[in-house]
Design an enzyme around this catalytic site. Structure first.
Site, PDB file in Angstrom:
ATOM      1  N   ARG A  50       0.842  -1.208   0.000  1.00 32.78           N
ATOM      2  CA  ARG A  50       0.000   0.000   0.000  1.00 32.78           C
ATOM      3  C   ARG A  50       0.875   1.255   0.000  1.00 32.78           C
ATOM      4  O   ARG A  50       0.615   2.220  -0.698  1.00 32.78           O
ATOM      5  CB  ARG A  50      -0.915   0.044   1.230  1.00 32.78           C
ATOM      6  CG  ARG A  50      -2.039  -0.951   1.278  1.00 32.78           C
ATOM      7  CD  ARG A  50      -2.986  -0.858   0.107  1.00 32.78           C
ATOM      8  NE  ARG A  50      -3.413   0.510  -0.197  1.00 32.78           N
ATOM      9  CZ  ARG A  50      -3.768   0.938  -1.401  1.00 32.78           C
ATOM     10  NH1 ARG A  50      -3.734   0.134  -2.427  1.00 32.78           N
ATOM     11  NH2 ARG A  50      -4.145   2.186  -1.586  1.00 32.78           N
ATOM     12  N   GLN A  81     -11.199  10.591   7.328  1.00 33.64           N
ATOM     13  CA  GLN A  81     -11.158   9.142   7.555  1.00 33.64           C
ATOM     14  C   GLN A  81      -9.992   8.533   6.788  1.00 33.64           C
ATOM     15  O   GLN A  81      -9.721   7.351   6.908  1.00 33.64           O
ATOM     16  CB  GLN A  81     -12.456   8.502   7.039  1.00 33.64           C
ATOM     17  CG  GLN A  81     -13.688   8.962   7.785  1.00 33.64           C
ATOM     18  CD  GLN A  81     -14.959   8.551   7.048  1.00 33.64           C
ATOM     19  OE1 GLN A  81     -15.373   7.411   7.095  1.00 33.64           O
ATOM     20  NE2 GLN A  81     -15.561   9.497   6.361  1.00 33.64           N
ATOM     21  N   ASP A  84      -4.070   8.188   4.124  1.00 34.96           N
ATOM     22  CA  ASP A  84      -3.024   8.292   3.110  1.00 34.96           C
ATOM     23  C   ASP A  84      -2.069   9.468   3.307  1.00 34.96           C
ATOM     24  O   ASP A  84      -1.049   9.566   2.608  1.00 34.96           O
ATOM     25  CB  ASP A  84      -3.636   8.345   1.702  1.00 34.96           C
ATOM     26  CG  ASP A  84      -4.678   9.462   1.541  1.00 34.96           C
ATOM     27  OD1 ASP A  84      -4.522  10.519   2.178  1.00 34.96           O
ATOM     28  OD2 ASP A  84      -5.634   9.278   0.765  1.00 34.96           O
ATOM     29  N   HIS A  99      -8.815   7.679  11.494  1.00 33.13           N
ATOM     30  CA  HIS A  99      -8.403   6.274  11.354  1.00 33.13           C
ATOM     31  C   HIS A  99      -6.887   6.121  11.293  1.00 33.13           C
ATOM     32  O   HIS A  99      -6.382   5.096  10.855  1.00 33.13           O
ATOM     33  CB  HIS A  99      -9.064   5.655  10.119  1.00 33.13           C
ATOM     34  CG  HIS A  99     -10.562   5.616  10.212  1.00 33.13           C
ATOM     35  ND1 HIS A  99     -11.402   5.477   9.141  1.00 33.13           N
ATOM     36  CD2 HIS A  99     -11.387   5.721  11.300  1.00 33.13           C
ATOM     37  CE1 HIS A  99     -12.669   5.488   9.551  1.00 33.13           C
ATOM     38  NE2 HIS A  99     -12.678   5.652  10.855  1.00 33.13           N
TER      39      HIS A  99
HETATM   40  P1  NAD Z   1     -15.926   4.776   0.744  1.00 35.00           P
HETATM   41  O1  NAD Z   1     -15.013   4.059  -0.177  1.00 35.00           O
HETATM   42  O2  NAD Z   1     -16.883   3.996   1.545  1.00 35.00           O
HETATM   43  O3  NAD Z   1     -16.764   5.817  -0.105  1.00 35.00           O
HETATM   44  C1  NAD Z   1     -16.161   6.695  -1.020  1.00 35.00           C
HETATM   45  C2  NAD Z   1     -17.175   7.751  -1.394  1.00 35.00           C
HETATM   46  O4  NAD Z   1     -16.520   8.687  -2.222  1.00 35.00           O
HETATM   47  C3  NAD Z   1     -18.385   7.209  -2.175  1.00 35.00           C
HETATM   48  O5  NAD Z   1     -19.570   7.744  -1.608  1.00 35.00           O
HETATM   49  C4  NAD Z   1     -18.158   7.756  -3.605  1.00 35.00           C
HETATM   50  O6  NAD Z   1     -19.383   8.077  -4.237  1.00 35.00           O
HETATM   51  C5  NAD Z   1     -17.374   9.008  -3.311  1.00 35.00           C
HETATM   52  N1  NAD Z   1     -16.482   9.453  -4.392  1.00 35.00           N
HETATM   53  C6  NAD Z   1     -15.865   8.720  -5.342  1.00 35.00           C
HETATM   54  N2  NAD Z   1     -15.127   9.506  -6.135  1.00 35.00           N
HETATM   55  C7  NAD Z   1     -15.274  10.779  -5.663  1.00 35.00           C
HETATM   56  C8  NAD Z   1     -14.754  12.044  -6.053  1.00 35.00           C
HETATM   57  N3  NAD Z   1     -13.921  12.182  -7.080  1.00 35.00           N
HETATM   58  N4  NAD Z   1     -15.130  13.125  -5.333  1.00 35.00           N
HETATM   59  C9  NAD Z   1     -15.970  13.040  -4.280  1.00 35.00           C
HETATM   60  N5  NAD Z   1     -16.500  11.857  -3.868  1.00 35.00           N
HETATM   61  C10 NAD Z   1     -16.140  10.741  -4.555  1.00 35.00           C
HETATM   62  O7  NAD Z   1     -15.019   5.720   1.658  1.00 35.00           O
HETATM   63  P2  NAD Z   1     -15.191   6.191   3.183  1.00 35.00           P
HETATM   64  O8  NAD Z   1     -16.575   6.652   3.419  1.00 35.00           O
HETATM   65  O9  NAD Z   1     -14.045   7.104   3.445  1.00 35.00           O
HETATM   66  O10 NAD Z   1     -14.984   4.861   4.032  1.00 35.00           O
HETATM   67  C11 NAD Z   1     -13.919   3.985   3.705  1.00 35.00           C
HETATM   68  C12 NAD Z   1     -13.062   3.568   4.881  1.00 35.00           C
HETATM   69  O11 NAD Z   1     -11.851   2.964   4.344  1.00 35.00           O
HETATM   70  C13 NAD Z   1     -12.609   4.703   5.738  1.00 35.00           C
HETATM   71  O12 NAD Z   1     -12.652   4.219   7.026  1.00 35.00           O
HETATM   72  C14 NAD Z   1     -11.141   4.966   5.345  1.00 35.00           C
HETATM   73  O13 NAD Z   1     -10.341   5.077   6.507  1.00 35.00           O
HETATM   74  C15 NAD Z   1     -10.690   3.727   4.616  1.00 35.00           C
HETATM   75  N6  NAD Z   1     -10.023   4.043   3.303  1.00 35.00           N
HETATM   76  C16 NAD Z   1      -9.099   5.058   3.235  1.00 35.00           C
HETATM   77  C17 NAD Z   1      -8.523   5.377   1.999  1.00 35.00           C
HETATM   78  C18 NAD Z   1      -7.507   6.501   1.932  1.00 35.00           C
HETATM   79  O14 NAD Z   1      -6.836   6.785   2.909  1.00 35.00           O
HETATM   80  N7  NAD Z   1      -7.384   7.199   0.795  1.00 35.00           N
HETATM   81  C19 NAD Z   1      -8.879   4.687   0.852  1.00 35.00           C
HETATM   82  C20 NAD Z   1      -9.825   3.661   0.968  1.00 35.00           C
HETATM   83  C21 NAD Z   1     -10.391   3.357   2.208  1.00 35.00           C
END
Ligand code: NAD
Length: 238
Positions: A50, A81, A84, A99
């Site tokens: 990752r 949340q 990264d 998180h």
């Molecule tokens: P999720 O994956 O459940 O939902 C992502 C949301 O983002 C969706 O509702 C989608 O419609 C929306 N989305 C997609 N592309 C978008 C864009 N360009 N602009 C705005 N919105 C957009 O994510 P979550 O609700 O954060 O929950 C996931 C869990 O997994 C969290 O607890 C998080 O800690 C973890 N996670 C973190 C990362 C990261 O750090 N980048 C990545 C994946 C998961």
């Protein structure tokens, strides 16, 4: 408040993407305390993979807009949340990482006698994967990534700070989250209960949508910069 969607335009897979974060691995195989107790090296291989993937990702216009908003607003807290680290890389300073942060190496405490204070954490620079067989330099326990795993509690002081920000804010922007992961999802309802205007920024409908005062449909990398631009124009005209 932000979720995985805010980093989608940086090339970071969201949680529910078909080709996403957990591809090929069930989350409970790699992101639980039980998995770490069973096979810490396997868990570390996953997180090093990752980290390698993330080190190729840069903050996008949405991250940068939120960093700019922090400078424009009198009082601004970013609750994320995401693990990264891209918000800090974009210049956000007052960030609550609900998180945790994948770039932190934290002592697992397995060898630490009960009652001993916690060993110091190490925050890596994005791109630095850390060592491959990580052990705490203080107590010799294995280190672990500084993220909150499935089945773990959030750090109480971190949740309390986010709770306080939600209770006291006037406006809560909720960008890029499916609003299903608790307790993060509850923060927007808490803000609404305490009189805040809640604005959802997401291309899709979520469970928050019916409760939000305003839903701006589209990618956060487009909508957040547009909000900042409007704020800049209205400040100039006053
Ligand atoms: P999720 O994956 O459940 O939902 C992502 C949301 O983002 C969706 O509702 C989608 O419609 C929306 N989305 C997609 N592309 C978008 C864009 N360009 N602009 C705005 N919105 C957009 O994510 P979550 O609700 O954060 O929950 C996931 C869990 O997994 C969290 O607890 C998080 O800690 C973890 N996670 C973190 C990362 C990261 O750090 N980048 C990545 C994946 C998961």
């Amino acid at each position: 408040m932000t979720g995985a969607g805010v980093s989608a335009e940086s090339g970071v897979a969201t949680f529910r993407d078909p080709g996403g974060l957990w591809e090929g691995r069930r989350p409970e195989e790699v992101a639980t305390p039980e998995a770490f107790a069973r096979d810490p090296h396997d868990v570390w291989r996953f997180y090093q993979h990752r980290r390698r993937a993330l080190s190729a990702c840069q903050p996008n216009a949405g991250h940068r807009a939120l960093a700019a908003l922090e400078k424009l607003a009198a009082d601004f807290t970013l609750v994320t949340q995401n693990v990264d680290g891209l918000h800090r890389l974009a210049g956000s300073e007052n960030v609550i990482e609900l998180h945790g942060n994948i770039w932190i190496d934290r002592c697992s405490g397995a060898n630490r006698p009960p009652g001993e204070p916690s060993c110091p954490e190490r925050l890596l620079k994005p791109g630095d994967r850390g060592i491959d067989n990580p052990h705490c330099p203080v107590c010799g326990s294995m280190t672990r990534p500084g993220v909150v795993w499935f089945g773990e509690m959030l750090v109480p002081a971190v949740l309390e700070a986010a709770d306080q920000a939600a209770r006291s804010c006037q406006v809560m922007l909720v960008a890029g989250t499916s609003s299903v992961v608790q307790p993060a999802a509850g923060l927007s309802s808490l803000a609404a209960q305490h009189g805040a205007m809640v604005v959802e920024i997401n291309p899709d409908h979520t469970p928050l949508s019916p409760l939000a005062d305003l839903c701006l449909r589209g990618p956060s990398g487009v909508i957040l910069p547009a909000i900042i631009e409007q704020m800049g124009q209205s400040q100039e005209s006053h």
